[in-house]
Design an enzyme around this catalytic site. Structure first.
Site, PDB file in Angstrom:
ATOM      1  N   CYS A  88       0.845  -1.201   0.000  1.00  0.00           N
ATOM      2  CA  CYS A  88       0.000   0.000   0.000  1.00  0.00           C
ATOM      3  C   CYS A  88       0.882   1.254   0.000  1.00  0.00           C
ATOM      4  O   CYS A  88       1.557   1.518  -0.983  1.00  0.00           O
ATOM      5  CB  CYS A  88      -0.995  -0.041   1.156  1.00  0.00           C
ATOM      6  SG  CYS A  88      -2.361   1.146   0.961  1.00  0.00           S
ATOM      7  N   HIS A 198      -3.760  -5.045  -0.417  1.00  0.00           N
ATOM      8  CA  HIS A 198      -3.283  -5.570   0.867  1.00  0.00           C
ATOM      9  C   HIS A 198      -3.266  -7.093   0.825  1.00  0.00           C
ATOM     10  O   HIS A 198      -4.322  -7.725   0.906  1.00  0.00           O
ATOM     11  CB  HIS A 198      -4.189  -5.095   2.005  1.00  0.00           C
ATOM     12  CG  HIS A 198      -4.018  -3.656   2.352  1.00  0.00           C
ATOM     13  ND1 HIS A 198      -3.154  -3.236   3.338  1.00  0.00           N
ATOM     14  CD2 HIS A 198      -4.577  -2.539   1.837  1.00  0.00           C
ATOM     15  CE1 HIS A 198      -3.196  -1.917   3.431  1.00  0.00           C
ATOM     16  NE2 HIS A 198      -4.052  -1.467   2.523  1.00  0.00           N
ATOM     17  N   GLU A 200      -2.471  -9.073   3.151  1.00  0.00           N
ATOM     18  CA  GLU A 200      -2.974  -9.598   4.423  1.00  0.00           C
ATOM     19  C   GLU A 200      -4.491  -9.593   4.507  1.00  0.00           C
ATOM     20  O   GLU A 200      -5.074 -10.223   5.391  1.00  0.00           O
ATOM     21  CB  GLU A 200      -2.377  -8.813   5.599  1.00  0.00           C
ATOM     22  CG  GLU A 200      -2.938  -7.420   5.824  1.00  0.00           C
ATOM     23  CD  GLU A 200      -2.352  -6.342   4.929  1.00  0.00           C
ATOM     24  OE1 GLU A 200      -2.642  -5.162   5.168  1.00  0.00           O
ATOM     25  OE2 GLU A 200      -1.613  -6.684   3.965  1.00  0.00           O
TER      26      GLU A 200
END
Length: 218
Positions: A88, A198, A200
């Site tokens: 990001c 992202h 994650e």
């Protein structure tokens, strides 16, 4: 192998660390995953991940406040070729400059500028909201890149951002997405890689990317 996740006050560290540990646990060779905030730990790392959440200038200021951290990053990534993943704002910081708030220099690793997303319309003509928040499909521009190869079966990823990297060189674009305009989703060169989305938060696609990064031997 030592992997350092940088803690400079501007990252989604817990989720990133958990996702990286999950990917590392599936590898044949052991990976020591650490969250670090000092320059010496960066110098000792074999792989480096720079998460980033929030404001470009604030993230840069957080890195600048850590003694010697920027210099250690430059030495590790640009001089010694340590594999690097920016997430990001971590991707955006690889650019020459960002204009969020006030003009702020980036690392200058990927020629380009970080500019605000421009609101457009979707395929039904409905206005697209800013920030761009949600799932979008990747369009791999360099499918032969080793990390892109790991993602060929997992192309839906999760974005949360209002600014994006406009690259000066198309050769640095690894993957894009469409949000009323072309958006850089993955970029990189040499031993450097960054994602606007992202990992994650991207479930199977995110784990595929992290596994691909950990298996990458540039």
């Amino acid at each position: 192998m030592k992997l350092a996740i940088l803690d400079y006050g501007s990252g989604n560290l817990r989720s990133v660390e958990q996702s990286v540990r999950r990917a590392a646990g599936a590898l044949a060779n052991p990976v020591a995953v650490s969250v670090v905030s000092d320059a010496e730990a960066v110098r000792q790392a074999d792989y480096i991940i720079l998460p980033g959440v929030g404001h470009f200038a604030d993230c840069r200021a957080g890195l600048d406040r850590a003694p010697g951290l920027i210099e250690a990053l430059q030495e590790a990534v640009r001089q010694r070729g340590v594999p690097f993943l920016g997430i990001c704002v971590g991707l955006q910081l690889m650019a020459d400059i960002g204009y969020e708030g006030q003009p702020t220099p980036g690392f200058g690793w990927l020629p380009g500028e970080v500019r605000a997303l421009v609101g457009g319309t979707d395929s039904q003509g409905q206005p697209l909201k800013i920030p761009h928040m949600g799932w979008n499909r990747l369009q791999l521009q360099q499918p032969d890149h080793p990390v892109c190869q790991a993602m060929q079966k997992h192309d839906m990823v999760y974005f949360v951002h209002s600014w994006h990297l406009q690259l000066a060189n198309s050769s640095d674009l690894l993957a894009s997405t469409d949000y009323g305009q072309p958006v850089t989703a993955m970029a990189g060169r040499d031993t450097m890689l960054g994602t606007q989305f992202h990992p994650e938060k991207s479930q199977q696609a995110g784990q595929a990317l992290l596994t691909g990064f950990l298996n990458w031997r540039p």
